[in-house]
Design an enzyme around this catalytic site. Structure first.
Site, short mmCIF file in Angstrom:
data_model
loop_
_atom_site.label_atom_id
_atom_site.label_comp_id
_atom_site.label_asym_id
_atom_site.label_seq_id
_atom_site.Cartn_x
_atom_site.Cartn_y
_atom_site.Cartn_z
N GLY A 188 81.85 69.98 -14.87
CA GLY A 188 82.95 69.16 -15.35
C GLY A 188 84.18 70.01 -15.58
N CYS B 181 76.82 74.75 -14.47
CA CYS B 181 78.19 75.09 -14.90
C CYS B 181 78.46 74.54 -16.30
CB CYS B 181 79.19 74.59 -13.87
SG CYS B 181 80.86 75.31 -14.10
N TYR B 182 79.30 73.51 -16.44
CA TYR B 182 79.55 72.92 -17.74
C TYR B 182 78.24 72.49 -18.39
CZ TYR B 182 81.48 69.86 -21.39
OH TYR B 182 81.79 69.28 -22.59
N HIS C 297 77.58 76.75 -8.87
CA HIS C 297 77.42 75.41 -8.29
C HIS C 297 76.50 75.47 -7.07
CE1 HIS C 297 80.39 73.16 -10.66
NE2 HIS C 297 81.00 74.32 -10.76
N GLU D 244 75.25 72.94 -5.53
CA GLU D 244 75.40 71.75 -4.69
C GLU D 244 76.39 71.92 -3.55
OE1 GLU D 244 78.34 71.02 -8.16
OE2 GLU D 244 76.46 72.09 -7.76
N GLY E 134 81.92 43.89 10.19
CA GLY E 134 81.64 44.58 11.43
C GLY E 134 81.41 46.06 11.24
N ASP F 185 78.26 49.37 6.95
CA ASP F 185 77.68 48.95 5.68
C ASP F 185 77.45 47.44 5.64
OD1 ASP F 185 78.03 51.62 4.99
OD2 ASP F 185 79.96 51.25 4.05
N SER F 186 78.48 46.68 6.02
CA SER F 186 78.33 45.22 5.96
C SER F 186 77.33 44.74 7.00
CB SER F 186 79.68 44.53 6.16
OG SER F 186 80.14 44.66 7.49
N LYS G 172 76.14 56.99 3.17
CA LYS G 172 76.38 56.44 4.50
C LYS G 172 75.28 56.81 5.50
CE LYS G 172 79.85 54.74 5.64
NZ LYS G 172 80.35 53.34 5.65
#
Length: 505
Positions: A53, A80-81, A167, A169, A222, A225-226, A361
């Site tokens: 953070g 970290c934080y 970090h 990640e 289209g 995701d949808s 995604k």
């Protein structure tokens, strides 16, 4: 199913931690750091991760957490934080660093630990902190150090509490994923049982439970995701589902026709609402205002579509996890309101169903393949719900839409011709509402510039600009200037995310 909670203390890209945990095939959810212990424990997490953070633990409004979570025996990893907060809550000593540490740093392990199994004695890590731990809490041991950070990692194995100052990640920490997997598999003893392809039946059950015996609409644009949400809803509801495509006048060239052709088995209806959206956007230049207006007008259009269908209480949307994160929540700030999250009006007369809300995604693409959708849909480039409205920097007009739509079609066509569709996450045009002097046909022009944007990404939350060949860029620029009236200049955006976003607005 194994389940990890990441407690969010405000870092804008805490989603990366969740992303890395998902990559280890373990389901992960991000919750605000100040979520009460009782609420968290009721979810029965197998492990907790305390995020980084931007705050100092000494700030008056520094985010904190329920310290009871550190006494439950649940494996906890502070990052970290998260490490500094763990230290303060447990009686250790933190001070503002005399020399702040940012960027790649060489870390030396001082103790053997299951957290660092398979990681060299010296390894490169990514640091970004202004405070530093100078004394560990009682019962902890120092596990690593750097030239400027005397305590770069600490642990109390008896209490199952672990922490690192760096970090893991980010990709700048080469062994970061190894360390996270060590924590998840060897320390928390979790089983890698999260697989998006196996979530089809869970998604079907969720939709059936939320919709019940009634009917539902699904918002179909289209996009990937949808489309996946529609396919999942169709499997769950059959003929009790109606797909609605809102033609808001902000679509790409040929998009309406492509969507109609791609879903022949759905009860698919088009709600023509171009003038409604243009009228609502008239004179609006602020991007957040645009997104919220579009979110509102989407709901109004769906409400009109419902009038011709009958009693429908539920609206199914393809909201995905990055939409939720970027629209704000918890301690994180709002990057941009997505029309289907932060842009949703308070008076929306629908019960919203979001079967993809926890998916990134690439996980949505896996789910789409498992549902049998064709590659042409599964691998289609993402397109924002607000459409071309957020690819015009400035007021949205019919003239501007025609320009950016034509330029976008040229750019995507050239990407296809170059065989780069699967390598590029998104490639598109942005129209800037400024003018510059040019010369065409020996005459002076005073036209608008088009920005070409092409990025590569895994989940859309971070991205890097694509190093397109000069020949390809030259072809794009020549065609845009030659074929799009009103454009006399083309530039290429070489900004990564962060610090930019993929879309300009």
């Amino acid at each position: 199913m194994s389940y990890v909670i990441v407690l969010d203390f405000g870092a804008q890209y805490n989603h990366l931690i969740a992303r890395r945990v998902r990559e280890a095939r373990i389901f992960c959810e991000v919750l605000p750091g100040d979520t009460p212990a009782a609420e968290i424990l009721a979810k029965k997490p197998d492990a907790l991760i305390l995020s980084g953070g931007p705050s100092s633990v000494f700030a008056a409004d520094a985010p904190s957490m329920d310290a009871a979570l550190l006494t439950q025996g649940i494996p906890v990893l502070g990052i970290c934080y998260g490490m500094q907060l763990m230290t303060r809550l447990l009686g250790g000593h933190v001070e503002p660093a005399t020399k702040r540490e940012y960027g790649r740093t060489l870390m030396q392990r001082t103790e053997e630990s299951p957290l660092f199994h398979g990681i060299p004695q010296s390894s490169t890590v990514w640091m970004s902190h202004g405070d530093v731990v100078l004394a560990v809490p009682k019962g902890f041991q120092v596990m690593a150090t750097t030239a400027t950070t005397p305590i770069a990692a600490m642990a109390n194995p008896q209490r199952n509490l672990w922490a690192v100052q760096y970090h893991p990640e980010v990709h700048h920490t080469p062994e970061g994923q190894v360390m996270l997997r060590n924590f998840l598999y060897d320390i928390a003893h979790l089983t890698p049982d999260w697989d998006p392809k196996d979530r089809v039946q869970e998604g079907v059950r969720q939709i059936q439970a939320e919709v019940g015996t009634g009917r539902a609409l699904v918002a179909l644009s289209g996009g990937v995701d949808s489309a996946v949400a529609a396919a999942l809803a169709h499997r769950a509801l059959g003929d009790r589902l109606t797909a609605v495509l809102i033609d808001h006048g902000l679509m790409r060239e040929g998009e309406i026709e492509e969507v109609l052709a791609a879903f022949p088995d759905l009860d698919l209806r088009v709600e023509y609402a171009e003038q409604q959206f243009l009228d609502a956007l008239h004179g609006i230049r602020d991007p957040e205002a645009k997104r919220k207006i579009i979110g509102r007008e989407f709901i109004r259009a769906f409400e009109r579509a419902r009038e011709s269908i009958g009693s429908v209480a539920h609206l199914i949307q393809g909201t995905v996890y990055p939409d939720v994160i970027e629209s704000g929540g918890g301690k994180g700030s709002t990057i941009k309101s997505h029309h289907n999250v932060g842009g949703m009006p308070d008076d929306a007369d629908f019960s919203i169903v979001e079967p993809l809300r926890w998916f990134f995604k690439d996980e949505v693409r896996e789910l789409g393949t498992a549902l049998g959708l064709p590659d042409s849909i599964v691998w289609r480039q993402p397109f924002p719900g607000p459409g071309l409205a957020v690819r015009i920097v400035g007021e949205v007009t019919q003239e501007g839409l025609a320009m950016v739509r034509a330029a976008d079609a040229i750019i995507r066509e050239e990407v296809r011709r170059a065989g780069l569709e699967k390598e590029i996450w998104q490639a598109f045009a942005v129209l800037l509402d400024i003018r510059s002097v040019g010369v065409m046909g020996d005459g002076r022009t005073y036209g608008q510039p088009i920005v070409i944007r092409a990025v590569e990404s895994q989940d859309g939350m971070t991205a890097d600009w694509v190093r397109l060949s000069p020949d390809l860029l030259e072809r794009m620029a020549a065609r845009v200037i030659g074929e799009v009236p009103g454009v006399n200049r083309v530039v290429y955006d070489i900004t990564s995310k962060p610090p930019g976003t993929i879309e300009w607005e």
